[in-house]
Motif scaffolding. Structure first.
Motif, PDB file in Angstrom:
ATOM      1  N   PRO A  86       0.813  -1.217   0.000  1.00 40.15           N
ATOM      2  CA  PRO A  86       0.000   0.000   0.000  1.00 40.15           C
ATOM      3  C   PRO A  86       0.847   1.268   0.000  1.00 40.15           C
ATOM      4  O   PRO A  86       0.526   2.213  -0.670  1.00 40.15           O
ATOM      5  N   GLN A  97       0.499   4.069  -2.871  1.00 37.92           N
ATOM      6  CA  GLN A  97      -0.122   5.305  -2.445  1.00 37.92           C
ATOM      7  C   GLN A  97       0.869   6.457  -2.335  1.00 37.92           C
ATOM      8  O   GLN A  97       0.467   7.606  -2.229  1.00 37.92           O
ATOM      9  N   THR A 155      -6.563   5.245   5.950  1.00 37.15           N
ATOM     10  CA  THR A 155      -6.763   5.051   4.519  1.00 37.15           C
ATOM     11  C   THR A 155      -8.193   5.364   4.135  1.00 37.15           C
ATOM     12  O   THR A 155      -9.128   5.031   4.871  1.00 37.15           O
ATOM     13  N   VAL A 181     -10.858   4.732   0.854  1.00 35.96           N
ATOM     14  CA  VAL A 181     -11.070   4.028  -0.406  1.00 35.96           C
ATOM     15  C   VAL A 181     -11.989   4.896  -1.250  1.00 35.96           C
ATOM     16  O   VAL A 181     -13.075   5.286  -0.811  1.00 35.96           O
ATOM     17  N   ALA A 189      -7.332   2.526  -2.911  1.00 37.47           N
ATOM     18  CA  ALA A 189      -7.012   2.951  -1.550  1.00 37.47           C
ATOM     19  C   ALA A 189      -5.934   4.025  -1.585  1.00 37.47           C
ATOM     20  O   ALA A 189      -4.931   3.898  -2.283  1.00 37.47           O
ATOM     21  N   TYR A 212      -8.547  -1.824  -4.960  1.00 36.07           N
ATOM     22  CA  TYR A 212      -8.588  -2.171  -3.551  1.00 36.07           C
ATOM     23  C   TYR A 212      -9.539  -3.360  -3.373  1.00 36.07           C
ATOM     24  O   TYR A 212     -10.645  -3.352  -3.893  1.00 36.07           O
ATOM     25  N   SER A 252     -11.159  -5.666  -0.289  1.00 34.14           N
ATOM     26  CA  SER A 252     -11.280  -5.778   1.166  1.00 34.14           C
ATOM     27  C   SER A 252     -11.289  -7.200   1.616  1.00 34.14           C
ATOM     28  O   SER A 252     -11.452  -8.122   0.931  1.00 34.14           O
TER      29      SER A 252
END
Length: 184
Positions: free
Chosen positions: A71, A75, A131, A133, A148, A182, A184
């Motif tokens: 991540p 990101q 974070t 989403v 994300a 993303y 989950s």
């Protein structure tokens, strides 16, 4: 009667070899069918082994790719935008915003163009938001892609009347759509 017996004997003499050949043909058909079934079974086994080997290789490749993607790496390219609030809006400190206010908030790019909305908020057990989403792309809610982003990459603005909250990022919709989805 002699003619009848002679005719019957001639007919039997001609028919018996054909009848005997019929049994031989049946045996040849059975043998050929058995050989074909064995060949199909062997081919199916080989195909099954090949599919299993290919699936293992694909699984290994996916796992290697997933290990390379973290991540933070995905990101880190997103930084808070350096924009001024639109008329009627003021900058909001992230620590003052609640989860309820963030969920469903519209997300805009640095050019103040709407690119999606916040669909999920991820927080630490302490309650600190880490974070967000964002659902980007699609049409009328169909085909949206969740991506994300670090909470730190957003700049938040609240309407002067306190009713509307906007989230801004420095990336474009296209850049967000090219990020990993993303899950989950």
């Amino acid at each position: 009667m002699k003619n009848f017996l002679t005719t019957t004997a001639v007919a039997l003499a001609l028919a018996l070899p054909a009848y005997a050949a019929q049994d031989e043909v049946k045996e040849q058909i059975k043998d050929t069918a058995s050989e074909a079934a064995t060949a199909v079974e062997n081919t199916a086994d080989k195909v099954g082994e090949t599919v299993a080997e290919t699936a293992d290789k694909v699984g290994e490749t996916v796992a290697e790719t997933a290990d390379k993607m973290t991540p933070d790496t995905d990101q880190s390219m997103v930084q808070p935008p350096a924009i001024m609030p639109a008329e009627g809006y003021a900058v909001v400190e992230p620590a003052t915003v609640t989860v309820e206010e963030l969920e469903g908030a519209r997300v805009y790019d640095a050019n103040n163009e709407w690119i999606g909305e916040i669909s999920k908020i991820i927080a630490e057990p302490s309650g600190q938001i880490t974070t967000l989403v964002v659902d980007v792309g699609g049409f009328l809610g169909i085909g949206e892609k969740p991506v994300a982003l670090n909470f730190d990459s957003f700049r938040l603005f609240r309407a002067d009347d306190g009713k509307d909250l906007k989230a801004h990022v420095s990336t474009t919709q296209e850049e967000l759509e090219n990020m990993p989805e993303y899950e989950s």
